[in-house]
Write a protein that holds these residues in place. Structure first.
Motif, PDB file in Angstrom:
ATOM      1  N   PRO A   1       0.855  -1.247  -0.068  1.00  0.00           N
ATOM      2  CA  PRO A   1      -0.147  -0.027  -0.026  1.00  0.00           C
ATOM      3  C   PRO A   1       0.691   1.199  -0.157  1.00  0.00           C
ATOM      4  CG  PRO A   1      -0.103  -1.082   2.166  1.00  0.00           C
ATOM      5  CD  PRO A   1       0.647  -1.920   1.208  1.00  0.00           C
ATOM      6  N   GLN A   2       2.130   1.178   0.286  1.00  0.00           N
ATOM      7  CA  GLN A   2       2.953   2.321   0.272  1.00  0.00           C
ATOM      8  C   GLN A   2       3.585   2.864  -1.006  1.00  0.00           C
ATOM      9  OE1 GLN A   2       3.712  -0.548   1.240  1.00  0.00           O
ATOM     10  NE2 GLN A   2       5.895  -1.177   1.346  1.00  0.00           N
ATOM     11  N   ASP A   3       3.187   1.957  -1.814  1.00  0.00           N
ATOM     12  CA  ASP A   3       3.903   2.287  -3.382  1.00  0.00           C
ATOM     13  C   ASP A   3       2.928   3.130  -3.996  1.00  0.00           C
ATOM     14  OD1 ASP A   3       4.598   2.048  -6.126  1.00  0.00           O
ATOM     15  OD2 ASP A   3       5.350   0.092  -5.966  1.00  0.00           O
ATOM     16  N   ASP A   4       3.239   4.432  -3.783  1.00  0.00           N
ATOM     17  CA  ASP A   4       2.191   5.379  -4.411  1.00  0.00           C
ATOM     18  C   ASP A   4       2.030   5.429  -6.115  1.00  0.00           C
ATOM     19  OD1 ASP A   4       2.105   6.449  -2.213  1.00  0.00           O
ATOM     20  OD2 ASP A   4       3.491   7.968  -2.538  1.00  0.00           O
ATOM     21  N   LEU A   5       3.019   4.835  -6.856  1.00  0.00           N
ATOM     22  CA  LEU A   5       2.934   4.783  -8.328  1.00  0.00           C
ATOM     23  C   LEU A   5       1.810   3.493  -8.532  1.00  0.00           C
ATOM     24  CD1 LEU A   5       3.457   5.472 -11.238  1.00  0.00           C
ATOM     25  CD2 LEU A   5       5.489   3.886 -11.041  1.00  0.00           C
ATOM     26  N   VAL A   6       1.720   2.342  -7.800  1.00  0.00           N
ATOM     27  CA  VAL A   6       0.881   1.532  -7.942  1.00  0.00           C
ATOM     28  C   VAL A   6      -0.626   2.042  -7.469  1.00  0.00           C
ATOM     29  CG1 VAL A   6      -0.043  -0.559  -6.939  1.00  0.00           C
ATOM     30  CG2 VAL A   6       2.511  -0.369  -7.363  1.00  0.00           C
ATOM     31  N   ALA A   7      -0.678   2.611  -6.622  1.00  0.00           N
ATOM     32  CA  ALA A   7      -2.024   3.639  -6.063  1.00  0.00           C
ATOM     33  C   ALA A   7      -2.472   4.425  -7.186  1.00  0.00           C
ATOM     34  CB  ALA A   7      -1.659   4.320  -4.972  1.00  0.00           C
ATOM     35  N   PHE A   8      -1.671   5.114  -7.694  1.00  0.00           N
ATOM     36  CA  PHE A   8      -1.799   6.094  -8.952  1.00  0.00           C
ATOM     37  C   PHE A   8      -2.607   5.361 -10.006  1.00  0.00           C
ATOM     38  CE2 PHE A   8      -0.785   8.262 -12.925  1.00  0.00           C
ATOM     39  CZ  PHE A   8      -1.208   9.369 -12.789  1.00  0.00           C
ATOM     40  N   HIS A   9      -1.899   4.252 -10.591  1.00  0.00           N
ATOM     41  CA  HIS A   9      -2.719   3.797 -11.855  1.00  0.00           C
ATOM     42  C   HIS A   9      -3.669   3.045 -11.445  1.00  0.00           C
ATOM     43  CE1 HIS A   9       0.481   4.398 -14.739  1.00  0.00           C
ATOM     44  NE2 HIS A   9       1.360   3.939 -13.880  1.00  0.00           N
ATOM     45  N   LEU A  10      -3.769   2.395 -10.063  1.00  0.00           N
ATOM     46  CA  LEU A  10      -5.073   1.941  -9.511  1.00  0.00           C
ATOM     47  C   LEU A  10      -6.185   2.799  -9.741  1.00  0.00           C
ATOM     48  CD1 LEU A  10      -6.710  -0.574  -8.382  1.00  0.00           C
ATOM     49  CD2 LEU A  10      -5.900   0.155  -6.052  1.00  0.00           C
ATOM     50  N   GLN A  11      -5.958   3.990  -9.270  1.00  0.00           N
ATOM     51  CA  GLN A  11      -7.061   4.911  -9.176  1.00  0.00           C
ATOM     52  C   GLN A  11      -7.659   5.128 -10.516  1.00  0.00           C
ATOM     53  OE1 GLN A  11      -6.621   8.472 -10.203  1.00  0.00           O
ATOM     54  NE2 GLN A  11      -8.815   8.860  -9.852  1.00  0.00           N
ATOM     55  N   ARG A  12      -6.348   5.290 -11.609  1.00  0.00           N
ATOM     56  CA  ARG A  12      -6.842   5.709 -12.925  1.00  0.00           C
ATOM     57  C   ARG A  12      -7.617   4.458 -13.371  1.00  0.00           C
ATOM     58  NH1 ARG A  12      -2.769   4.693 -16.381  1.00  0.00           N
ATOM     59  NH2 ARG A  12      -3.881   5.566 -17.976  1.00  0.00           N
ATOM     60  N   LEU A  13      -7.347   3.281 -13.487  1.00  0.00           N
ATOM     61  CA  LEU A  13      -8.063   2.259 -13.819  1.00  0.00           C
ATOM     62  C   LEU A  13      -9.584   2.079 -13.037  1.00  0.00           C
ATOM     63  CD1 LEU A  13      -5.350  -0.593 -14.009  1.00  0.00           C
ATOM     64  CD2 LEU A  13      -6.381   0.375 -15.722  1.00  0.00           C
ATOM     65  N   ARG A  14      -9.642   2.513 -11.907  1.00  0.00           N
ATOM     66  CA  ARG A  14     -10.917   2.351 -11.087  1.00  0.00           C
ATOM     67  C   ARG A  14     -11.941   3.432 -11.786  1.00  0.00           C
ATOM     68  NH1 ARG A  14      -9.093   1.436  -4.755  1.00  0.00           N
ATOM     69  NH2 ARG A  14      -9.063  -0.883  -5.053  1.00  0.00           N
ATOM     70  N   SER A  15     -11.387   4.727 -12.309  1.00  0.00           N
ATOM     71  CA  SER A  15     -12.006   5.824 -12.753  1.00  0.00           C
ATOM     72  C   SER A  15     -12.355   5.666 -14.182  1.00  0.00           C
ATOM     73  CB  SER A  15     -11.284   6.977 -12.762  1.00  0.00           C
ATOM     74  OG  SER A  15      -9.962   7.015 -13.523  1.00  0.00           O
ATOM     75  N   GLY A  16     -11.958   4.401 -14.812  1.00  0.00           N
ATOM     76  CA  GLY A  16     -12.406   4.109 -16.311  1.00  0.00           C
ATOM     77  C   GLY A  16     -11.314   4.188 -17.188  1.00  0.00           C
ATOM     78  N   GLU A  17     -10.148   4.739 -16.643  1.00  0.00           N
ATOM     79  CA  GLU A  17      -8.946   5.188 -17.782  1.00  0.00           C
ATOM     80  C   GLU A  17      -8.313   3.600 -18.330  1.00  0.00           C
ATOM     81  OE1 GLU A  17      -6.055   7.938 -17.127  1.00  0.00           O
ATOM     82  OE2 GLU A  17      -7.267   9.127 -15.755  1.00  0.00           O
ATOM     83  N   ARG A  18      -7.694   3.837 -19.439  1.00  0.00           N
ATOM     84  CA  ARG A  18      -7.192   2.449 -19.894  1.00  0.00           C
ATOM     85  C   ARG A  18      -5.993   2.886 -20.535  1.00  0.00           C
ATOM     86  NH1 ARG A  18     -10.963  -1.656 -20.434  1.00  0.00           N
ATOM     87  NH2 ARG A  18      -9.916  -2.837 -21.925  1.00  0.00           N
ATOM     88  N   GLY A  19      -5.083   1.945 -20.745  1.00  0.00           N
ATOM     89  CA  GLY A  19      -3.792   1.815 -21.613  1.00  0.00           C
ATOM     90  C   GLY A  19      -2.680   2.746 -20.500  1.00  0.00           C
ATOM     91  N   GLU A  20      -1.529   3.009 -21.113  1.00  0.00           N
ATOM     92  CA  GLU A  20      -0.391   3.516 -20.395  1.00  0.00           C
ATOM     93  C   GLU A  20      -0.537   5.017 -20.485  1.00  0.00           C
ATOM     94  OE1 GLU A  20       3.480   2.796 -21.897  1.00  0.00           O
ATOM     95  OE2 GLU A  20       2.736   2.629 -24.003  1.00  0.00           O
ATOM     96  N   GLN A  21      -1.205   5.874 -21.307  1.00  0.00           N
ATOM     97  CA  GLN A  21      -1.109   7.109 -21.574  1.00  0.00           C
ATOM     98  C   GLN A  21      -1.915   7.910 -20.603  1.00  0.00           C
ATOM     99  OE1 GLN A  21      -1.300   9.027 -25.245  1.00  0.00           O
ATOM    100  NE2 GLN A  21      -1.137   7.309 -26.396  1.00  0.00           N
ATOM    101  N   PHE A  22      -1.505   8.941 -20.009  1.00  0.00           N
ATOM    102  CA  PHE A  22      -2.468   9.659 -18.835  1.00  0.00           C
ATOM    103  C   PHE A  22      -1.592  11.159 -19.036  1.00  0.00           C
ATOM    104  CE2 PHE A  22       1.092   8.275 -16.208  1.00  0.00           C
ATOM    105  CZ  PHE A  22       1.500   9.373 -15.419  1.00  0.00           C
ATOM    106  N   VAL A  23      -2.378  12.140 -18.646  1.00  0.00           N
ATOM    107  CA  VAL A  23      -2.447  13.712 -18.842  1.00  0.00           C
ATOM    108  C   VAL A  23      -1.941  13.952 -17.503  1.00  0.00           C
ATOM    109  CG1 VAL A  23      -3.293  15.766 -19.377  1.00  0.00           C
ATOM    110  CG2 VAL A  23      -3.886  13.665 -20.786  1.00  0.00           C
ATOM    111  N   MET A  24      -1.061  14.775 -17.335  1.00  0.00           N
ATOM    112  CA  MET A  24      -0.490  15.735 -16.201  1.00  0.00           C
ATOM    113  C   MET A  24      -1.431  16.811 -16.152  1.00  0.00           C
ATOM    114  SD  MET A  24       3.137  17.075 -15.081  1.00  0.00           S
ATOM    115  CE  MET A  24       3.411  17.936 -13.584  1.00  0.00           C
ATOM    116  N   THR A  25      -2.478  16.932 -15.112  1.00  0.00           N
ATOM    117  CA  THR A  25      -3.314  17.944 -15.433  1.00  0.00           C
ATOM    118  C   THR A  25      -3.187  19.177 -14.268  1.00  0.00           C
ATOM    119  OG1 THR A  25      -4.669  16.859 -13.614  1.00  0.00           O
ATOM    120  CG2 THR A  25      -5.157  16.532 -15.556  1.00  0.00           C
ATOM    121  N   ARG A  26      -2.156  19.164 -13.770  1.00  0.00           N
ATOM    122  CA  ARG A  26      -1.592  20.407 -12.884  1.00  0.00           C
ATOM    123  C   ARG A  26       0.143  20.277 -12.833  1.00  0.00           C
ATOM    124  NH1 ARG A  26      -3.698  16.537  -8.834  1.00  0.00           N
ATOM    125  NH2 ARG A  26      -1.715  16.053  -7.193  1.00  0.00           N
ATOM    126  N   LYS A  27       0.789  21.370 -12.658  1.00  0.00           N
ATOM    127  CA  LYS A  27       1.909  21.515 -12.404  1.00  0.00           C
ATOM    128  C   LYS A  27       2.423  21.032 -10.920  1.00  0.00           C
ATOM    129  CE  LYS A  27       2.616  25.517 -15.288  1.00  0.00           C
ATOM    130  NZ  LYS A  27       2.982  26.966 -15.603  1.00  0.00           N
TER     131      LYS A  27
END
Length: 213
Positions: A187-213
């Motif tokens: 659970p301490q692996d933040d990158l895993v948590a980040f991708h899990l959140q993406r997948l749970r929200s319906g995103e697919r694939g390896e592309q993602f947008v950095m929406t803030r600086k």
């Protein structure tokens, strides 16, 4: 700055609490990508140890984040008759700054572009994704050096993550389950948590947008 000097880097600028270091200027360095990455990892080691030391004394301190990239820039003295400022200018400089900021967005400490990864194949890394950085018109393939995950992994390989990542790249529905299992195990692996959140929200694939600086 000892790390920069050790790897023969050149101080570009200091802005607030940020430091920019460039390589292959003023003298060309055929191995500038390797030098830059080695310098970044050495700074990471020092910063991590320093934060741990302060924490043991009850003092909170922020995390050091690093971006490493390579590309063609203009280097020289900029300014007027009363002030010369030797620095690098160009899109790769901006991209490097965005990679540094990306760490905070996804929970990593060091983000490395494919331009660096391609010249440092002996350094174990795991893929972060194909990222649309803020203000950019093309996505950048980004990696995380596994050394920065040593406390979590205890190894120089991350086969479980690589397997889950391949499922995500292939837009396989099993990717969600794979990342859920990984998250429950670390659970301490933040990158895993980040991708899990993406997948749970319906995103697919390896592309993602950095929406803030």
């Amino acid at each position: 700055m000892e790390s920069a000097i050790k790897h023969e880097g050149t101080l570009d600028r200091i802005v607030g609490d940020a430091v920019a270091i460039m390589f292959s200027a003023p003298l060309p360095q055929v191995d500038h990508q390797a030098r830059a990455l080695a310098c970044a990892l050495e700074i990471h080691r020092f910063a991590t140890a320093y934060v741990a030391e302060l924490s043991a004394k009850g003092t909170a301190f922020g995390q050091t984040r690093i971006g490493v990239h390579s590309g063609e820039v203009v280097v020289g003295n900029f300014g007027g008759s009363t002030l010369f400022d030797y620095r690098a200018l160009g899109d790769p400089v901006n991209t490097t700054a965005r990679l540094e900021s990306l760490n905070q967005y996804i929970g990593t400490s060091v983000c490395v572009s494919e331009a660096i990864r391609g010249q440092c194949a002996d350094i174990p890394m795991r893929p972060i994704g194909l990222v649309w950085l803020v203000g950019k018109t093309a996505a950048v393939k980004v990696f995380e050096p596994l050394e920065t995950m040593q406390a979590t992994l205890g190894t120089r390989l991350d086969a479980p993550y690589e397997a889950a990542y391949r499922l995500m790249v292939n837009e396989d529905d099993a990717a969600l389950t794979a990342f859920e299992q990984l998250h429950s195990q670390r659970p301490q692996d933040d990158l895993v948590a980040f991708h899990l959140q993406r997948l749970r929200s319906g995103e697919r694939g390896e592309q993602f947008v950095m929406t803030r600086k």
